[in-house]
Design a protein around this motif. Structure first.
Motif, PDB file in Angstrom:
ATOM      1  N   ALA A 106     -20.867 -25.490 -57.304  1.00 24.95           N
ATOM      2  CA  ALA A 106     -21.394 -25.920 -56.014  1.00 24.95           C
ATOM      3  C   ALA A 106     -21.958 -24.694 -55.304  1.00 24.95           C
ATOM      4  CB  ALA A 106     -20.292 -26.545 -55.165  1.00 24.95           C
ATOM      5  N   ILE A 107     -23.005 -24.881 -54.521  1.00 30.39           N
ATOM      6  CA  ILE A 107     -23.579 -23.778 -53.743  1.00 30.39           C
ATOM      7  C   ILE A 107     -23.105 -23.940 -52.303  1.00 30.39           C
ATOM      8  CG2 ILE A 107     -25.677 -22.614 -52.995  1.00 30.39           C
ATOM      9  CD1 ILE A 107     -25.092 -22.322 -55.963  1.00 30.39           C
ATOM     10  N   THR A 108     -21.987 -23.297 -52.018  1.00 26.32           N
ATOM     11  CA  THR A 108     -21.366 -23.420 -50.698  1.00 26.32           C
ATOM     12  C   THR A 108     -20.338 -22.322 -50.512  1.00 26.32           C
ATOM     13  OG1 THR A 108     -20.068 -24.885 -49.253  1.00 26.32           O
ATOM     14  CG2 THR A 108     -19.596 -24.995 -51.601  1.00 26.32           C
ATOM     15  N   THR A 109     -20.067 -21.993 -49.273  1.00 21.51           N
ATOM     16  CA  THR A 109     -18.952 -21.102 -48.954  1.00 21.51           C
ATOM     17  C   THR A 109     -17.882 -21.866 -48.185  1.00 21.51           C
ATOM     18  OG1 THR A 109     -20.092 -20.364 -46.936  1.00 21.51           O
ATOM     19  CG2 THR A 109     -20.398 -19.032 -48.918  1.00 21.51           C
ATOM     20  N   GLY A 110     -18.079 -23.188 -48.057  1.00 21.39           N
ATOM     21  CA  GLY A 110     -17.133 -24.023 -47.322  1.00 21.39           C
ATOM     22  C   GLY A 110     -16.735 -25.234 -48.130  1.00 21.39           C
ATOM     23  N   GLY A 111     -16.642 -26.364 -47.468  1.00 19.68           N
ATOM     24  CA  GLY A 111     -16.264 -27.595 -48.144  1.00 19.68           C
ATOM     25  C   GLY A 111     -14.779 -27.646 -48.441  1.00 19.68           C
ATOM     26  N   THR A 112     -14.365 -28.758 -49.048  1.00 24.79           N
ATOM     27  CA  THR A 112     -12.969 -28.975 -49.428  1.00 24.79           C
ATOM     28  C   THR A 112     -12.881 -29.068 -50.936  1.00 24.79           C
ATOM     29  OG1 THR A 112     -12.542 -30.193 -47.382  1.00 24.79           O
ATOM     30  CG2 THR A 112     -10.980 -30.512 -49.195  1.00 24.79           C
ATOM     31  N   ALA A 113     -12.014 -28.262 -51.535  1.00 26.24           N
ATOM     32  CA  ALA A 113     -11.905 -28.250 -52.989  1.00 26.24           C
ATOM     33  C   ALA A 113     -11.536 -29.628 -53.529  1.00 26.24           C
ATOM     34  CB  ALA A 113     -10.874 -27.225 -53.426  1.00 26.24           C
ATOM     35  N   ALA A 114     -12.195 -30.037 -54.593  1.00 27.60           N
ATOM     36  CA  ALA A 114     -11.913 -31.320 -55.220  1.00 27.60           C
ATOM     37  C   ALA A 114     -10.530 -31.287 -55.880  1.00 27.60           C
ATOM     38  CB  ALA A 114     -12.984 -31.625 -56.271  1.00 27.60           C
ATOM     39  N   PRO A 115      -9.878 -32.447 -55.989  1.00 33.64           N
ATOM     40  CA  PRO A 115      -8.563 -32.513 -56.637  1.00 33.64           C
ATOM     41  C   PRO A 115      -8.698 -32.410 -58.151  1.00 33.64           C
ATOM     42  CG  PRO A 115      -9.270 -34.702 -55.962  1.00 33.64           C
ATOM     43  CD  PRO A 115     -10.298 -33.760 -55.445  1.00 33.64           C
ATOM     44  N   LYS A 116      -8.806 -31.183 -58.649  1.00 34.55           N
ATOM     45  CA  LYS A 116      -8.972 -30.936 -60.076  1.00 34.55           C
ATOM     46  C   LYS A 116      -8.470 -29.535 -60.387  1.00 34.55           C
ATOM     47  CE  LYS A 116     -13.263 -30.412 -61.352  1.00 34.55           C
ATOM     48  NZ  LYS A 116     -14.725 -30.277 -61.493  1.00 34.55           N
ATOM     49  N   SER A 117      -8.372 -29.203 -61.667  1.00 27.24           N
ATOM     50  CA  SER A 117      -7.774 -27.928 -62.073  1.00 27.24           C
ATOM     51  C   SER A 117      -8.649 -26.724 -61.744  1.00 27.24           C
ATOM     52  CB  SER A 117      -7.485 -27.960 -63.575  1.00 27.24           C
ATOM     53  OG  SER A 117      -6.559 -28.983 -63.892  1.00 27.24           O
ATOM     54  N   PHE A 118      -9.953 -26.829 -61.971  1.00 30.02           N
ATOM     55  CA  PHE A 118     -10.849 -25.700 -61.755  1.00 30.02           C
ATOM     56  C   PHE A 118     -11.976 -26.108 -60.815  1.00 30.02           C
ATOM     57  CE2 PHE A 118      -9.012 -25.109 -65.978  1.00 30.02           C
ATOM     58  CZ  PHE A 118      -8.520 -23.807 -65.882  1.00 30.02           C
ATOM     59  N   THR A 119     -12.207 -25.323 -59.797  1.00 27.75           N
ATOM     60  CA  THR A 119     -13.326 -25.566 -58.886  1.00 27.75           C
ATOM     61  C   THR A 119     -14.154 -24.290 -58.771  1.00 27.75           C
ATOM     62  OG1 THR A 119     -11.894 -25.029 -57.002  1.00 27.75           O
ATOM     63  CG2 THR A 119     -12.167 -27.360 -57.541  1.00 27.75           C
ATOM     64  N   PHE A 120     -15.467 -24.446 -58.858  1.00 25.16           N
ATOM     65  CA  PHE A 120     -16.386 -23.312 -58.818  1.00 25.16           C
ATOM     66  C   PHE A 120     -17.326 -23.436 -57.622  1.00 25.16           C
ATOM     67  CE2 PHE A 120     -16.237 -23.754 -63.715  1.00 25.16           C
ATOM     68  CZ  PHE A 120     -15.013 -23.090 -63.772  1.00 25.16           C
ATOM     69  N   ARG A 121     -17.599 -22.319 -56.969  1.00 26.05           N
ATOM     70  CA  ARG A 121     -18.611 -22.305 -55.923  1.00 26.05           C
ATOM     71  C   ARG A 121     -19.232 -20.910 -55.860  1.00 26.05           C
ATOM     72  NH1 ARG A 121     -15.115 -22.908 -50.284  1.00 26.05           N
ATOM     73  NH2 ARG A 121     -13.577 -21.269 -50.700  1.00 26.05           N
ATOM     74  N   ALA A 122     -20.414 -20.868 -55.297  1.00 26.20           N
ATOM     75  CA  ALA A 122     -21.145 -19.613 -55.156  1.00 26.20           C
ATOM     76  C   ALA A 122     -21.972 -19.681 -53.887  1.00 26.20           C
ATOM     77  CB  ALA A 122     -22.055 -19.380 -56.352  1.00 26.20           C
ATOM     78  N   PRO A 123     -22.277 -18.534 -53.284  1.00 30.12           N
ATOM     79  CA  PRO A 123     -23.112 -18.519 -52.078  1.00 30.12           C
ATOM     80  C   PRO A 123     -24.573 -18.800 -52.428  1.00 30.12           C
ATOM     81  CG  PRO A 123     -22.627 -16.289 -52.764  1.00 30.12           C
ATOM     82  CD  PRO A 123     -21.811 -17.184 -53.645  1.00 30.12           C
ATOM     83  N   PRO A 124     -25.401 -19.102 -51.423  1.00 28.13           N
ATOM     84  CA  PRO A 124     -26.818 -19.383 -51.676  1.00 28.13           C
ATOM     85  C   PRO A 124     -27.572 -18.244 -52.367  1.00 28.13           C
ATOM     86  CG  PRO A 124     -26.206 -20.142 -49.488  1.00 28.13           C
ATOM     87  CD  PRO A 124     -25.031 -19.366 -50.005  1.00 28.13           C
ATOM     88  N   SER A 125     -27.039 -17.032 -52.288  1.00 24.47           N
ATOM     89  CA  SER A 125     -27.701 -15.908 -52.966  1.00 24.47           C
ATOM     90  C   SER A 125     -27.756 -16.105 -54.475  1.00 24.47           C
ATOM     91  CB  SER A 125     -26.993 -14.593 -52.637  1.00 24.47           C
ATOM     92  OG  SER A 125     -25.621 -14.647 -52.984  1.00 24.47           O
ATOM     93  N   ALA A 126     -27.001 -17.064 -55.003  1.00 23.40           N
ATOM     94  CA  ALA A 126     -27.068 -17.363 -56.437  1.00 23.40           C
ATOM     95  C   ALA A 126     -28.479 -17.761 -56.849  1.00 23.40           C
ATOM     96  CB  ALA A 126     -26.087 -18.485 -56.785  1.00 23.40           C
ATOM     97  N   PHE A 127     -29.198 -18.457 -55.969  1.00 28.03           N
ATOM     98  CA  PHE A 127     -30.565 -18.851 -56.308  1.00 28.03           C
ATOM     99  C   PHE A 127     -31.467 -17.636 -56.461  1.00 28.03           C
ATOM    100  CE2 PHE A 127     -29.598 -23.080 -54.081  1.00 28.03           C
ATOM    101  CZ  PHE A 127     -29.328 -23.711 -55.283  1.00 28.03           C
ATOM    102  N   LYS A 128     -31.302 -16.640 -55.579  1.00 33.12           N
ATOM    103  CA  LYS A 128     -32.102 -15.415 -55.697  1.00 33.12           C
ATOM    104  C   LYS A 128     -31.757 -14.670 -56.973  1.00 33.12           C
ATOM    105  CE  LYS A 128     -32.910 -14.572 -50.769  1.00 33.12           C
ATOM    106  NZ  LYS A 128     -32.720 -13.618 -49.636  1.00 33.12           N
ATOM    107  N   ALA A 129     -30.482 -14.682 -57.342  1.00 36.27           N
ATOM    108  CA  ALA A 129     -30.054 -14.012 -58.564  1.00 36.27           C
ATOM    109  C   ALA A 129     -30.670 -14.670 -59.789  1.00 36.27           C
ATOM    110  CB  ALA A 129     -28.532 -14.029 -58.658  1.00 36.27           C
ATOM    111  N   LEU A 130     -30.680 -15.978 -59.817  1.00 35.19           N
ATOM    112  CA  LEU A 130     -31.272 -16.699 -60.941  1.00 35.19           C
ATOM    113  C   LEU A 130     -32.771 -16.450 -61.017  1.00 35.19           C
ATOM    114  CD1 LEU A 130     -29.249 -19.973 -60.433  1.00 35.19           C
ATOM    115  CD2 LEU A 130     -29.092 -18.486 -62.436  1.00 35.19           C
ATOM    116  N   GLN A 131     -33.424 -16.575 -59.872  1.00 35.88           N
ATOM    117  CA  GLN A 131     -34.867 -16.340 -59.821  1.00 35.88           C
ATOM    118  C   GLN A 131     -35.207 -14.918 -60.256  1.00 35.88           C
ATOM    119  OE1 GLN A 131     -36.599 -17.176 -55.993  1.00 35.88           O
ATOM    120  NE2 GLN A 131     -38.380 -15.909 -56.386  1.00 35.88           N
ATOM    121  N   GLY A 132     -34.450 -13.951 -59.770  1.00 32.82           N
ATOM    122  CA  GLY A 132     -34.709 -12.560 -60.109  1.00 32.82           C
ATOM    123  C   GLY A 132     -34.490 -12.247 -61.571  1.00 32.82           C
ATOM    124  N   SER A 133     -33.701 -13.077 -62.239  1.00 35.91           N
ATOM    125  CA  SER A 133     -33.417 -12.869 -63.659  1.00 35.91           C
ATOM    126  C   SER A 133     -34.305 -13.716 -64.559  1.00 35.91           C
ATOM    127  CB  SER A 133     -31.943 -13.180 -63.941  1.00 35.91           C
ATOM    128  OG  SER A 133     -31.107 -12.248 -63.287  1.00 35.91           O
TER     129      SER A 133
END
Length: 366
Positions: A106-133
């Motif tokens: 998920a692209i967020t620094t907030g929200g509520t973690a889903a009821p599951k074992s592993f939850t992943f999130r990243a800040p919006p800068s992830a898009f710049k990182a992908l684009q730059g690569s």
């Protein structure tokens, strides 16, 4: 991409990737893709708008696909330098005419973690990182795309809108989530659709986009999936479907994967690719189209052993069809795929070719 960047990309095609020698090479020389349209995609490699004049001639193109990508753990610090966020494999992605990965977060620094074992999130800068690569488009239709539930979804959609970065498989409603990303690459009109066949049972209802609710494009709704491909087919030279599917750590496709692939190819998909298993699966040709059942991990913090086997799938498209394919093997170290060379690459490639045995796919286009 500037002149120097294009020269680096051309060198990567000729050298590091050895595409030409493998029959998967680009047209070589200068890349004029920056001038193809009035509206450029973020990377500058492709155009998402028309030329306003005569349609450009279709040239052969190279498409690159990487597997599951996120920025958890030690990878989070790499977001500080967008050009090196994905490490040395970025050269292969930049060298392609269009590159795509599965953004499994998920692209967020907030929200509520889903009821599951592993939850992943990243800040919006992830898009710049992908684009730059060198990544041009991602799918967020996977079993981590809404890991921070409705609040995370709102943040993700807002970040996508602000960045202008092409993302498929997620939206404010089903039409939005299934809508293809359309882009013209060297005269080839591409349409890219993303969807997931994998969702936690307790989250299916909450995460699935409907006519009135935001969420992910679900490939569990096969008629809607087929409809999306038929709609993408209209006005397109090449239809690409990116799917999250399969079973974790299973090297052979499930019956439901094979069945869905056949249905989507019949509906007009030229390329069907995806992942989820965390290990590579096999790929090949089906009724004139190319299908790949799983590209494994790509940029993934916890990869080790078999789950560290990675690579870039390279497809040469000519006149609307995949005419050659190549697997450029890599091994994940420190969360980053490091391209293999020499005997290590030869061994990994032999292993990858062997995975085709249980797919029912052909090694070469008919």
């Amino acid at each position: 991409m500037g002149t120097r960047g294009k020269a680096v990309a051309a060198a990567a095609v000729a050298g590091t990737m050895a595409l030409a020698a493998a029959g998967c090479g680009g047209s070589g020389g200068s890349d004029d893709s920056d001038a193809k349209g009035a509206t450029s995609a973020p990377s500058g490699k492709a155009s998402s708008g028309g030329t306003g004049g005569a349609a450009p001639a279709k040239e052969p193109i190279i498409l690159a696909f990487g597997g599951d990508t996120h920025f958890e753990g030690q990878l989070r610090s790499r977001l500080g330098n967008a050009k090196s966020a994905l490490g040395p494999v970025a050269k292969q992605l930049r060298a392609a005419d269009l590159a795509m990965v599965n953004l499994e977060t998920a692209i967020t620094t907030g929200g509520t973690a889903a009821p599951k074992s592993f939850t992943f999130r990243a800040p919006p800068s992830a898009f710049k990182a992908l684009q730059g690569s060198g990544v041009d488009v991602v799918s967020m239709a996977n079993n981590h795309g809404m890991d921070y539930m409705e609040g995370g979804l709102r943040d993700s959609l807002a970040a996508i809108k602000r960045s202008g970065f092409p993302v498929v498989g997620i939206g404010k409603n089903a039409n939005d989530a299934f809508r293809p990303y359309r882009v013209t690459v060297k005269g080839n009109k591409l349409a890219i659709v993303g969807a997931t066949q994998v969702l936690d049972d307790n989250l299916i209802q909450a995460w699935t986009a409907t006519d009135t609710k935001g969420g992910l494009a679900s490939a569990k709704d096969v008629p809607r999936m087929v409809q999306a491909v038929k709609e993408a087919r209209k006005g397109s030279d090449v239809v690409i479907v990116h799917l999250h599917w399969g079973a974790e750590l299973q090297p052979c496709p499930l019956p439901r994967q094979k069945e869905l692939a056949q249905q989507l190819v019949a509906a007009g998909a030229d390329i069907v690719v995806g992942g989820h298993a965390h290990i590579p699966l096999g790929g090949g040709y089906m009724d004139g189209s190319y299908v790949h059942y799983g590209m494994g991990n790509f940029v993934f913090y916890s990869a080790s052993g078999k789950t560290a086997e990675s690579g870039v799938l390279l497809l040469k498209v000519e006149n609307g069809k995949v005419v050659k394919d190549k697997w450029a093997p890599a091994r994940i170290s420190g969360g980053i795929p490091i391209p293999l060379k020499g005997a290590g690459a030869a061994s990994a490639l032999k292993r990858w070719n062997g995975l085709r045995g249980c797919t029912g796919l052909q090694a070469r286009p008919s």
